[in-house]
Design an enzyme around this catalytic site. Structure first.
Site, PDB file in Angstrom:
ATOM      1  CE  LYS A  79      -4.714   0.729   0.348  1.00 26.27           C
ATOM      2  NZ  LYS A  79      -5.483  -0.082  -0.401  1.00 26.27           N
ATOM      3  N   GLY A 179     -19.802   6.616   5.134  1.00 22.46           N
ATOM      4  CA  GLY A 179     -18.912   6.834   4.025  1.00 22.46           C
ATOM      5  C   GLY A 179     -19.689   6.632   2.555  1.00 22.46           C
ATOM      6  CG  LEU A 180     -22.564   8.314   2.299  1.00 24.22           C
ATOM      7  CD1 LEU A 180     -23.520   9.432   2.246  1.00 24.22           C
ATOM      8  CD2 LEU A 180     -23.375   6.989   1.828  1.00 24.22           C
ATOM      9  N   GLY A 181     -18.440   7.615  -0.421  1.00 23.20           N
ATOM     10  CA  GLY A 181     -17.534   7.863  -1.562  1.00 23.20           C
ATOM     11  C   GLY A 181     -17.937   7.092  -2.822  1.00 23.20           C
ATOM     12  CG  HIS A 182     -15.349   7.118  -6.155  1.00 24.22           C
ATOM     13  ND1 HIS A 182     -16.187   7.884  -6.813  1.00 24.22           N
ATOM     14  CD2 HIS A 182     -14.147   7.518  -5.975  1.00 24.22           C
ATOM     15  CE1 HIS A 182     -15.365   8.955  -7.347  1.00 24.22           C
ATOM     16  NE2 HIS A 182     -14.251   8.698  -6.832  1.00 24.22           N
ATOM     17  CB  VAL A 183     -16.666   2.021  -2.381  1.00 24.47           C
ATOM     18  CG1 VAL A 183     -17.405   0.604  -1.469  1.00 24.47           C
ATOM     19  CG2 VAL A 183     -15.585   1.505  -3.235  1.00 24.47           C
ATOM     20  N   GLY A 184     -19.320   3.701  -1.282  1.00 20.81           N
ATOM     21  CA  GLY A 184     -20.569   3.992  -0.579  1.00 20.81           C
ATOM     22  C   GLY A 184     -21.729   4.121  -1.417  1.00 20.81           C
TER      23      GLY A 184
END
Length: 349
Positions: A79, A179-184
């Site tokens: 990472k 969490g509401l980013g791309h994945v969320g």
């Protein structure tokens, strides 16, 4: 460019990088190349102190070793973290400089998209290194891994619901999403289409409000998500959020989400178990993204079919973990780690 090796127990190689000309600074942590070259995304975010960024890289790289092994990928764990605000500090010059860092590692580490990064950023990085995946175009380009990551998490939620509530049907079930980013966001769409009720939060209040309107969801303040009444809690933001402070607040029957390193410590897996909250190990639940990225690294021709097969395999692995945990009366986290250790150290097993 300054690239300095750092001594880190239990990791094969860790480097700190600094480039004054571009403002680049951060770390690459290679946890293991036992199963293949280390693969894992590059994350860009602000940190209170460089030591926090290093700790993040070390924890995330170990998690990638387990995630790749759980998905039966011929890849190790690594990472990278770049210190800075992606909305203010990210420039083509900085990304190209990071590409040179990756290239200097000689193929020990493959980078890809993570928090604060996009496929377009991968293209910039790719002008300086061949060891990058998640590109927006090219013969084996895999693009944004978020939709596939969300599919894998959605599958894990259904498996977890079946074990905890007796049915994988999510219609009428309440899922709280942090969490509401791309994945969320992709996960919320899948859950909404499956008939689930949503309670959502994000540090971006505008994004929370937009998705609350789109999915007829209940929006809550970031800290209030831990006390939200729901059937399943899906953490999809930063790690370490399941700890001795937050676990007593939870009002859910299960936890299954996409964030890496959700448990602050191994003891927190037992805390969840003691409370009767079924935990879906994160490095199995969120394996879809690296599966998608692996198609590019491994140059898989029939990407859609291969990804579909791997997602089904991850779903079966989760089912096996939760089944064994119930039979043995232990935390699923302990079972998941033991299964991966058997793959990493077959002679010892």
């Amino acid at each position: 460019m300054e690239i300095t090796t750092i001594d880190a127990p239990d990791h094969e190689r860790v480097v700190e990088f600094k480039d004054a000309a571009s403002g680049l600074s951060g770390f690459v942590a290679i946890h293991s190349t036992q199963l293949g070259p280390a693969a894992g995304g590059v994350r860009m975010r602000t940190y209170g102190h460089p030591s926090e960024a290093l700790d993040d890289a070390l924890r995330l790289s170990r998690g990638m070793t387990y995630k790749n092994a759980a998905a039966d990928l011929p890849l190790g764990g690594g990472k990278a973290v770049i210190i800075g605000d992606p909305s203010a500090d990210k420039t083509p010059r900085l990304l190209k400089a990071f590409g040179r860092v990756v290239q200097s590692l000689g193929g020990q580490y493959w980078t890809a998209e993570d928090m604060g990064m996009t496929p377009a950023d991968m293209a910039q990085i790719g002008t300086e290194t061949e060891y990058v995946a998640g590109l927006p175009d090219g013969p084996f380009a895999s693009g944004d891994p978020s939709p596939v990551t969300a599919r894998g998490i959605f599958n894990a939620i259904r498996v977890t619901a079946r074990h905890r509530f007796g049915s994988g049907d999510l219609s009428g079930k309440t899922v709280s999403v942090q969490g509401l980013g791309h994945v969320g966001e992709h996960l919320c769409a899948l859950l909404h289409d499956a008939g689930a009720k949503l309670v959502i939060t994000d540090i971006d209040a505008d994004q929370t409000a937009r998705l609350a309107d789109r999915f007829a969801a209940q929006a809550v303040a970031p800290d209030a998500i831990y006390e939200a009444q729901a059937d399943i809690f899906a953490p999809c933001a930063i790690g370490g959020i399941l700890n001795e402070t937050s676990i007593p607040l939870l009002k859910v029957g299960a936890v299954a989400g996409g964030a890496n390193n959700q448990l602050a410590t191994d003891a927190d897996a037992q805390r969840l178990h003691d409370r009767g909250i079924l935990y879906a190990p994160d490095f199995v639940a969120n394996g879809g993204g690296i599966v998608n990225v692996a198609t590019e690294i491994l140059k898989i021709k029939d990407r859609e079919a291969w990804v579909g097969q791997r997602l089904e395999a991850l779903e079966r692995t989760m089912d096996r973990i939760l089944t064994r945990a119930k039979v043995d009366g232990v935390s699923p986290h302990a079972v998941a780690e033991s299964i991966v250790e058997e793959k990493l150290h077959p002679q010892a097993a």
